[in-house]
Design a protein around this motif. Structure first.
Motif, PDB file in Angstrom:
ATOM      1  N   ALA A 174      43.140  47.766  29.730  1.00  0.00           N
ATOM      2  CA  ALA A 174      43.479  46.573  29.780  1.00  0.00           C
ATOM      3  C   ALA A 174      43.502  46.467  28.012  1.00  0.00           C
ATOM      4  O   ALA A 174      44.224  44.784  27.183  1.00  0.00           O
ATOM      5  CB  ALA A 174      42.518  45.767  30.403  1.00  0.00           C
ATOM      6  N   HIS A 209      39.500  38.987  40.750  1.00  0.00           N
ATOM      7  CA  HIS A 209      40.895  39.880  40.588  1.00  0.00           C
ATOM      8  C   HIS A 209      41.728  40.191  41.153  1.00  0.00           C
ATOM      9  O   HIS A 209      42.640  41.201  40.228  1.00  0.00           O
ATOM     10  CB  HIS A 209      40.231  40.267  38.933  1.00  0.00           C
ATOM     11  CG  HIS A 209      39.243  40.146  37.927  1.00  0.00           C
ATOM     12  ND1 HIS A 209      40.032  39.691  37.352  1.00  0.00           N
ATOM     13  CD2 HIS A 209      37.980  38.986  38.132  1.00  0.00           C
ATOM     14  CE1 HIS A 209      39.035  38.697  36.703  1.00  0.00           C
ATOM     15  NE2 HIS A 209      37.704  39.027  37.261  1.00  0.00           N
ATOM     16  N   LYS A 229      45.600  50.825  36.347  1.00  0.00           N
ATOM     17  CA  LYS A 229      44.189  51.362  37.340  1.00  0.00           C
ATOM     18  C   LYS A 229      43.266  49.951  37.582  1.00  0.00           C
ATOM     19  O   LYS A 229      42.397  50.484  38.362  1.00  0.00           O
ATOM     20  CB  LYS A 229      43.585  51.351  35.173  1.00  0.00           C
ATOM     21  CG  LYS A 229      44.517  52.065  34.941  1.00  0.00           C
ATOM     22  CD  LYS A 229      43.658  53.612  34.779  1.00  0.00           C
ATOM     23  CE  LYS A 229      43.853  54.988  34.116  1.00  0.00           C
ATOM     24  NZ  LYS A 229      45.525  54.767  33.769  1.00  0.00           N
ATOM     25  N   LEU A 230      43.899  48.565  37.510  1.00  0.00           N
ATOM     26  CA  LEU A 230      43.096  47.771  38.287  1.00  0.00           C
ATOM     27  C   LEU A 230      43.682  48.029  39.833  1.00  0.00           C
ATOM     28  O   LEU A 230      42.564  47.665  40.556  1.00  0.00           O
ATOM     29  CB  LEU A 230      43.982  46.473  38.023  1.00  0.00           C
ATOM     30  CG  LEU A 230      43.365  45.064  39.262  1.00  0.00           C
ATOM     31  CD1 LEU A 230      41.611  44.881  38.643  1.00  0.00           C
ATOM     32  CD2 LEU A 230      44.413  44.101  38.153  1.00  0.00           C
ATOM     33  N   THR A 231      44.981  48.803  40.489  1.00  0.00           N
ATOM     34  CA  THR A 231      44.710  49.181  42.367  1.00  0.00           C
ATOM     35  C   THR A 231      43.989  50.359  42.526  1.00  0.00           C
ATOM     36  O   THR A 231      43.475  50.335  44.196  1.00  0.00           O
ATOM     37  CB  THR A 231      46.060  49.769  41.929  1.00  0.00           C
ATOM     38  OG1 THR A 231      47.503  48.599  41.745  1.00  0.00           O
ATOM     39  CG2 THR A 231      46.551  49.496  43.092  1.00  0.00           C
ATOM     40  N   ALA A 241      35.676  44.374  33.159  1.00  0.00           N
ATOM     41  CA  ALA A 241      36.115  45.529  33.950  1.00  0.00           C
ATOM     42  C   ALA A 241      34.621  46.519  33.345  1.00  0.00           C
ATOM     43  O   ALA A 241      34.587  47.182  33.559  1.00  0.00           O
ATOM     44  CB  ALA A 241      37.561  46.248  33.559  1.00  0.00           C
ATOM     45  N   VAL A 287      47.597  49.204  33.170  1.00  0.00           N
ATOM     46  CA  VAL A 287      47.060  48.399  33.860  1.00  0.00           C
ATOM     47  C   VAL A 287      47.338  47.810  35.075  1.00  0.00           C
ATOM     48  O   VAL A 287      45.934  48.270  36.185  1.00  0.00           O
ATOM     49  CB  VAL A 287      47.806  46.783  33.420  1.00  0.00           C
ATOM     50  CG1 VAL A 287      46.025  45.854  34.052  1.00  0.00           C
ATOM     51  CG2 VAL A 287      46.735  46.931  31.410  1.00  0.00           C
ATOM     52  N   ASN A 288      48.136  48.172  35.875  1.00  0.00           N
ATOM     53  CA  ASN A 288      48.620  47.505  37.161  1.00  0.00           C
ATOM     54  C   ASN A 288      48.100  49.412  37.939  1.00  0.00           C
ATOM     55  O   ASN A 288      47.248  48.627  39.001  1.00  0.00           O
ATOM     56  CB  ASN A 288      50.123  47.843  37.475  1.00  0.00           C
ATOM     57  CG  ASN A 288      50.521  47.364  39.161  1.00  0.00           C
ATOM     58  OD1 ASN A 288      49.020  47.825  39.771  1.00  0.00           O
ATOM     59  ND2 ASN A 288      51.551  47.445  39.794  1.00  0.00           N
ATOM     60  N   LEU A 318      39.925  40.246  31.729  1.00  0.00           N
ATOM     61  CA  LEU A 318      40.247  41.252  33.329  1.00  0.00           C
ATOM     62  C   LEU A 318      39.803  42.677  32.280  1.00  0.00           C
ATOM     63  O   LEU A 318      38.825  43.237  32.427  1.00  0.00           O
ATOM     64  CB  LEU A 318      41.620  41.553  33.094  1.00  0.00           C
ATOM     65  CG  LEU A 318      41.124  42.684  34.077  1.00  0.00           C
ATOM     66  CD1 LEU A 318      40.959  43.025  35.107  1.00  0.00           C
ATOM     67  CD2 LEU A 318      43.183  43.250  34.242  1.00  0.00           C
ATOM     68  N   ASP A 342      45.278  39.391  39.525  1.00  0.00           N
ATOM     69  CA  ASP A 342      45.356  39.632  38.711  1.00  0.00           C
ATOM     70  C   ASP A 342      47.081  40.526  37.806  1.00  0.00           C
ATOM     71  O   ASP A 342      47.058  39.405  37.369  1.00  0.00           O
ATOM     72  CB  ASP A 342      44.758  40.672  37.567  1.00  0.00           C
ATOM     73  CG  ASP A 342      43.305  39.138  37.318  1.00  0.00           C
ATOM     74  OD1 ASP A 342      43.277  38.079  38.161  1.00  0.00           O
ATOM     75  OD2 ASP A 342      42.161  39.809  36.099  1.00  0.00           O
ATOM     76  N   LEU A 392      40.016  51.460  32.873  1.00  0.00           N
ATOM     77  CA  LEU A 392      40.961  49.856  33.692  1.00  0.00           C
ATOM     78  C   LEU A 392      40.508  49.441  32.342  1.00  0.00           C
ATOM     79  O   LEU A 392      41.060  48.370  31.244  1.00  0.00           O
ATOM     80  CB  LEU A 392      40.341  49.186  33.935  1.00  0.00           C
ATOM     81  CG  LEU A 392      40.704  47.406  34.707  1.00  0.00           C
ATOM     82  CD1 LEU A 392      42.443  48.095  34.299  1.00  0.00           C
ATOM     83  CD2 LEU A 392      40.348  47.126  35.801  1.00  0.00           C
TER      84      LEU A 392
END
Length: 445
Positions: A404, A362, A429-431, A392, A426-427, A388, A365, A400
């Motif tokens: 999402a 991911h 939290k995923l980062t 998550a 989302v960007n 995702l 993603d 995340l």
């Protein structure tokens, strides 16, 4: 016409006269009943304790023990309360008949009996028994979720307390309250809210043992009483239920479409060793721990620290409290470590391998979701976000997951004005999650 609901009923006939028993067996079997025969008190009680008996035909006069004394013994044992009893006798002693009825017999038949009359009275007794059981179930069961209602729960817990005191074992009591449930009703309507309550009650019942007591206390509040359970065992059971609910999609119909919603629950848990005196006190303490769980972020289980689960179980209590305090402590940035670890049954090596796979699978993603949104390929974007979201949740990246989930809902509803704002969340939290994995597991990446 009276209608019976079961395909087969078992009748126990008790009489010291073997010829009478054989005649009863013939008549009852021809009428479609399963028949058991006992010619003594001892064999009668062996059947009562080992077999599901639907009705008892009991001779008034037996050698050694009279039918009345047997009747008294049966009525003194609550486990036989539901069994209708028809007394039979060749005597015309009215005082004995009255005594039998006052002791709890359901009916009386003279011997030698008329087969049609006996079968009619037998059938009426079975119909009355069924209606009584149904009425008791209605009185004791929550109409929506089919678990115990508040009154029935309290009654059963008080019985459990008495049993715990007799057998000298600990008792645990947990309170459950669905998080932000009003928002479900406000957004999707009370019919969808009711469906969510029914699904939670199913998950709750499945998460605990058959002999644990489950009840709906009111609204979105439920409770479970766990017999002969250490605080650690009770905590683990509550956590299984909480995590199962968190990861369960509930399908509802909204605006003519089928949607999936996710709900969470907060849990307050207390335990006490004999002598246990007060149900109300345990419920009040569990409710206080539930309040603490909600005040500290919701979607978690809080255990009372001031009480020991049982004498000599201090180590279990300390371990459980340690789990509670650590369960939501992020070892990896953006990840509630204990939640992800619990999803793989505590296998740290496996969990770390899963985090590596998440990073590898991911890591791009955001790039792929952004491209799908730019090209207005909303089906592909939703597929990426939905996947995702599920992963998550499984690794304990709950912020995340929430981000999402919000973008997933917006994509499903084609709320294009919200896409950019939700995508940025989302960007972010995923980062954070990817950076946390990279920092902790750099040697494996």
């Amino acid at each position: 016409m009276n209608v019976l609901h079961k395909d087969s009923y078992t009748i126990l006939a008790v009489d010291d006269a073997k010829d009478s028993l054989l005649l009863l067996e013939c008549d009852l079997q021809q009428a479609g009943y399963d028949v058991l025969l006992a010619d003594s008190t001892e064999s009668a009680f062996e059947y009562l304790k080992s077999t599901q008996i639907d009705l008892l035909l009991l001779d008034m006069y037996m050698p050694g023990q009279t039918g009345l004394s047997i009747l008294m013994k049966i009525k003194a044992d609550s486990q036989f309360d539901h069994i209708p009893i028809i007394m039979m006798s060749a005597s015309n002693d009215e005082d004995q008949v009255v005594a039998a009825l006052e002791l709890g017999a359901n009916d009386y038949v003279n011997k030698p009996y008329n087969s049609k009359i006996l079968l009619a009275r037998l059938k009426n007794s079975l119909v009355l028994m069924e209606k009584t059981i149904q009425l008791e179930a209605l009185a004791n069961t929550d109409f929506l979720t089919k678990v115990n209602n508040r009154g029935s729960f309290e009654s059963m817990v008080n019985k459990a307390i008495n049993q715990a005191n007799r057998e000298k074992h600990a008792l645990a009591l947990a309170m459950f309250d669905l998080d932000f449930f009003k928002k479900v009703n406000d957004k999707y309507g009370h019919e969808s809210g009711d469906k969510a309550l029914v699904e939670f009650a199913r998950i709750l019942t499945a998460s605990f043992r058959d002999y644990d007591v489950v009840g709906r206390i009111g609204g979105e509040e439920f409770a479970v009483c766990m017999l002969n359970s250490t605080i650690k065992e009770a905590f683990n059971a509550c956590e299984r239920c909480r995590q199962l609910l968190m990861n369960s999609a509930i399908q509802i119909e909204f605006d003519g479409k089928i949607e999936e919603i996710y709900i969470t629950v907060s849990v307050g848990l207390v335990s006490e060793a004999p002598p246990i005196n007060d149900y109300d006190d345990m419920l009040r303490r569990a409710d206080h721990m539930l309040y603490q769980a909600k005040e500290n972020g919701r979607n978690r289980t809080y255990v009372e620290q001031s009480k020991l689960a049982d004498k000599g179980s201090k180590e279990d209590m300390e371990q459980a409290n340690s789990e509670v305090s650590n369960a939501h402590q992020c070892v990896f940035s953006g990840i509630t470590y204990q939640v992800g670890l619990d999803n793989v049954l505590g296998d740290k090596d496996l969990f770390h391998d899963i985090l590596v796979m998440f990073y590898q699978d991911h890591g791009r993603d955001i790039e792929h979701i952004e491209q799908a949104l730019r090209q207005k390929d909303y089906q592909q974007a939703q597929h990426l976000v939905h996947t995702l979201k599920g992963v998550a949740s499984s690794i304990g990246a709950m912020e995340l997951f929430d981000a999402a989930k919000a973008l997933d809902v917006a994509l499903n509803d084609r709320q294009e004005s919200q896409f950019q704002t939700l995508f940025i969340d989302v960007n972010s939290k995923l980062t954070e999650v990817l950076s946390g994995i990279q920092q902790k597991l750099a040697n494996k990446l």
